[in-house]
Design a protein around this motif. Structure first.
Motif, PDB file in Angstrom:
ATOM      1  N   MET A   1       0.855  -1.160   0.000  1.00  0.00           N
ATOM      2  CA  MET A   1       0.000   0.000   0.000  1.00  0.00           C
ATOM      3  C   MET A   1       0.905   1.227   0.000  1.00  0.00           C
ATOM      4  O   MET A   1       1.834   1.311   0.803  1.00  0.00           O
ATOM      5  N   ILE A   2       0.643   2.126  -0.915  1.00  0.00           N
ATOM      6  CA  ILE A   2       1.450   3.335  -1.035  1.00  0.00           C
ATOM      7  C   ILE A   2       0.529   4.548  -1.121  1.00  0.00           C
ATOM      8  O   ILE A   2      -0.662   4.402  -1.383  1.00  0.00           O
ATOM      9  N   GLU A   3       1.118   5.735  -0.942  1.00  0.00           N
ATOM     10  CA  GLU A   3       0.325   6.960  -1.040  1.00  0.00           C
ATOM     11  C   GLU A   3       0.838   7.898  -2.126  1.00  0.00           C
ATOM     12  O   GLU A   3       0.243   8.939  -2.368  1.00  0.00           O
ATOM     13  N   VAL A 115       3.465  -1.525   3.890  1.00  0.00           N
ATOM     14  CA  VAL A 115       2.882  -0.187   3.858  1.00  0.00           C
ATOM     15  C   VAL A 115       4.057   0.776   3.758  1.00  0.00           C
ATOM     16  O   VAL A 115       4.888   0.846   4.656  1.00  0.00           O
ATOM     17  N   LEU A 116       4.144   1.489   2.650  1.00  0.00           N
ATOM     18  CA  LEU A 116       5.262   2.401   2.385  1.00  0.00           C
ATOM     19  C   LEU A 116       4.720   3.814   2.272  1.00  0.00           C
ATOM     20  O   LEU A 116       4.009   4.136   1.316  1.00  0.00           O
ATOM     21  N   THR A 117       5.025   4.645   3.268  1.00  0.00           N
ATOM     22  CA  THR A 117       4.501   6.013   3.297  1.00  0.00           C
ATOM     23  C   THR A 117       5.558   6.973   3.825  1.00  0.00           C
ATOM     24  O   THR A 117       6.593   6.556   4.335  1.00  0.00           O
ATOM     25  N   GLU A 124       0.539   8.107  13.652  1.00  0.00           N
ATOM     26  CA  GLU A 124       1.327   7.018  14.234  1.00  0.00           C
ATOM     27  C   GLU A 124       1.265   7.050  15.761  1.00  0.00           C
ATOM     28  O   GLU A 124       1.169   6.002  16.399  1.00  0.00           O
ATOM     29  N   PHE A 125       1.310   8.230  16.342  1.00  0.00           N
ATOM     30  CA  PHE A 125       1.261   8.352  17.798  1.00  0.00           C
ATOM     31  C   PHE A 125      -0.016   7.730  18.355  1.00  0.00           C
ATOM     32  O   PHE A 125      -0.009   7.057  19.381  1.00  0.00           O
ATOM     33  N   TRP A 130      -2.043   3.655   8.579  1.00  0.00           N
ATOM     34  CA  TRP A 130      -2.452   2.467   7.842  1.00  0.00           C
ATOM     35  C   TRP A 130      -1.848   1.187   8.397  1.00  0.00           C
ATOM     36  O   TRP A 130      -2.535   0.192   8.558  1.00  0.00           O
ATOM     37  N   ALA A 131      -0.555   1.198   8.655  1.00  0.00           N
ATOM     38  CA  ALA A 131       0.111  -0.033   9.099  1.00  0.00           C
ATOM     39  C   ALA A 131      -0.442  -0.504  10.436  1.00  0.00           C
ATOM     40  O   ALA A 131      -0.725  -1.694  10.611  1.00  0.00           O
TER      41      ALA A 131
END
Length: 151
Positions: A1-3, A115-117, A124-125, A130-131
């Protein structure tokens, strides 16, 4: 999954994760204008010290314009993966990216999800990236990677 479009460094990184093992990629891309609101993106930019980017968040394409940008980014990414010698196919995600990811994993029998973003510190916090959310939905290991450079 990428953005966004994969950079050459990203392609090198993901295609060497499994050594010489034959890997096929199924790429899902959600146009950036659809995935997060401007305030969260601006806060992330400020946290990264990228004040100029924070000011320009209002210029991020959304709607149909984001879809067109997303289609180009997906095609560039698929071509780069194929040029590196791997099978690659993909599609844009319009709604509910994690549902689309779960369906793709189930349909293809994927062994893992990458998942590469860019970093998204606020999400994230709170484990809303996504991940973090995918780990509870897809049923296979989820590897979270950060893009090597801005596309």
């Amino acid at each position: 999954m990428i953005e966004k479009a994969l950079t050459s460094a990203d392609v090198d990184f993901v295609t060497t994760l499994h050594g010489d093992e034959r890997v096929a990629f199924r790429v899902l891309l959600q146009p950036r204008g659809e995935q997060a609101d401007r305030l969260l993106r601006a806060i992330d930019d400020v946290a990264l010290g990228e004040l100029d980017d924070a000011v320009r968040e209002g210029e991020t394409p959304e709607g149909e314009e984001a879809r067109t940008v997303g289609e180009r980014a997906l095609e560039v990414s698929l071509q780069a993966l194929r040029a590196a010698g791997h099978a690659a196919e993909g599609r844009l995600i319009e709604d509910h990216p994690l549902d689309a990811l779960r369906t793709m994993v189930r349909e293809t029998g994927a062994d893992e999800v990458i998942v590469l973003t860019d970093p998204h510190y606020v999400e994230e916090f709170f484990h809303r990236d996504w991940a973090s959310r995918a780990r509870h939905k897809v049923g296979v290991p989820v590897l979270k990677l950060f893009s090597h450079s801005k596309a």
